[in-house]
Design an enzyme around this catalytic site. Structure first.
Site, PDB file in Angstrom:
ATOM      1  N   LYS A   1       1.042  -1.054   0.122  1.00  0.00           N
ATOM      2  CA  LYS A   1       0.106   0.163   0.073  1.00  0.00           C
ATOM      3  C   LYS A   1       1.063   1.522   0.244  1.00  0.00           C
ATOM      4  CE  LYS A   1      -4.433  -2.259   1.965  1.00  0.00           C
ATOM      5  NZ  LYS A   1      -4.351  -2.179   3.864  1.00  0.00           N
TER       6      LYS A   1
ATOM      7  N   LYS B   1      -6.836 -11.967 -11.700  1.00  0.00           N
ATOM      8  CA  LYS B   1      -8.186 -12.474 -10.966  1.00  0.00           C
ATOM      9  C   LYS B   1      -9.325 -11.353 -11.238  1.00  0.00           C
ATOM     10  CE  LYS B   1      -7.990 -12.463  -6.400  1.00  0.00           C
ATOM     11  NZ  LYS B   1      -7.904 -11.931  -4.621  1.00  0.00           N
TER      12      LYS B   1
ATOM     13  N   LYS C   1     -12.770  -6.335  -7.599  1.00  0.00           N
ATOM     14  CA  LYS C   1     -13.598  -4.883  -7.668  1.00  0.00           C
ATOM     15  C   LYS C   1     -14.001  -3.741  -7.336  1.00  0.00           C
ATOM     16  CE  LYS C   1     -13.833  -4.620  -2.422  1.00  0.00           C
ATOM     17  NZ  LYS C   1     -13.649  -5.135  -1.850  1.00  0.00           N
TER      18      LYS C   1
END
Ligand code: TRP
Length: 363
Positions: free
Chosen positions: A122, A224, A227
């Site tokens: 991150k 993958k 979302k």
């Protein structure tokens, strides 16, 4: 030594899991996680937390966070998390998560947190560079977008997660593979606390499914399904209505040739077969047999039907639930009460063990 039991009268193991209240869940979330958790409900005393405080580690729009919290709750219930058989609660409604995180944080060297894979990823995404001795993060602003900052909440995220788990003295924690390292830290903190202050926490087991359906992007089956994909056609969402599902699967990329086989050189067809198998509960090989000699159009039609059959009842139930806000708020109230009862017992014990002076009784 255990003068104050943290157990309730329920003899079943305590299973707890949590998820952030993000917008809408994907088909993969449902098949890989939710459906399985829902099946565990009768075997355990089950807690399910919507971790809104974790969400604050990223920029959020306040009104959206509020909306997502309720919508998430409705999506979980619609997916089978029956409030009569588990406690569904919002993290910020239960006192003790941040309190215990503080205490656990005081047992956690900074370096341990800086070395967490998810933190490093991150932080890197925000433009900070990992590297240097001991793999510690160097906060060189080199290449950082103008407003990117790595807030300390991001570093502290795993400690709060450990607190989410240990606050309930959970025995088992169903999570995805990506949370393995966070669970390892949680186990280590439980052991460390027990070692320093005497036996207090159960060391929780991570419950990571051995094989979950590998559902990939409909537009790029080498990736993958996610979302956060920029291409809205790439991802099937839990709340997609039938015509949208049909359109997305209809425009899914397929491969050259015409055979319907699960093979490395046929990532698009393999992905559809995986989706078909995961939604119907039948093996890929069964579907290969059944569809032998048929064309891609038939494969897509069959896959669409299978996905609609799984998602349509969920979406309908979701819509009913969202129309009944009073019910959802009642679920949150009873969930928070049950969670708070258990949390209180554990937190009181922790406070005593670390030597905090007993809180005066209210007069
Ligand atoms: N970090 C988890 C995730 O992103 C969410 C989470 C927070 C969690 N606290 C937890 C999961 C406690 C299980 C138990 O998926």
């Amino acid at each position: 030594m255990t003068s104050e039991p943290t157990e309730s009268n329920d003899p079943r193991p305590v299973v707890l899991t949590c998820a952030q209240p993000s917008g809408t869940l994907t088909l993969g979330n449902y098949l890989g996680a939710l459906r399985n958790w829902a099946r565990l409900l009768d075997e355990a005393e089950s807690y399910f937390g919507i971790v809104d405080l974790h969400t604050l580690t990223a920029r959020t729009v306040p009104a959206e966070l509020r909306r997502h919290t309720l919508s998430c709750l409705a999506q979980y219930i619609a997916s089978g998390m029956d409030p009569a058989r588990c406690s569904l609660f919002v993290q910020s409604h239960v006192i003790g998560h941040t309190e215990l995180a503080w205490i656990l944080g005081c047992l956690t060297p900074i370096g341990e947190l800086q070395r967490m894979t998810q933190f490093k990823e991150k932080a890197q995404r925000l433009g900070f560079r990992a590297g240097g001795e001991d793999d510690e993060l160097r906060f060189t602003h080199e290449g950082a977008p103008a407003q990117a900052t790595v807030n300390s909440g991001l570093l502290y995220y795993p400690v709060l997660m450990a607190a989410d788990i240990l606050l309930y003295n959970a025995d088992r924690v169903p999570v995805g593979e990506d949370q393995r390292q966070h669970l390892e830290l949680t186990r280590e903190l439980a052991r460390r606390f027990n070692h320093r202050y005497s036996e207090t926490f159960a060391v929780p087991e991570a419950d990571i499914p051995a094989e979950t359906a590998k559902i990939r992007s409909l537009q790029d089956p080498t990736r993958k399904m996610s979302k956060s994909d920029e291409d809205p056609q790439a991802t099937l969402f839990l709340l997609d209505p039938p015509d949208r599902i049909r359109r997305k699967i209809g425009s899914a990329v397929t491969d050259s040739g015409a055979e319907i086989l699960h093979r490395e050189d046929k990532p698009g067809v393999s992905n559809l077969l995986e989706i078909l198998a995961a939604t119907t509960g039948e093996r890929v090989a069964v579907w290969e047999d059944r569809l032998a000699g048929k064309g891609y159009a038939e494969l897509k039609r069959t896959t669409t039907e299978a996905v609609v059959a799984v998602l349509d009842p969920v979406r309908k139930r979701y819509e009913e639930l969202m129309a009944d806000r009073g019910y959802l708020e009642e679920v949150l109230r009873t969930g928070a009460e049950a969670a708070q009862r258990r949390a209180d017992r554990v937190l009181r014990k922790v406070y005593r063990k670390v030597g905090l002076y007993p809180r005066p009784r209210p007069s």
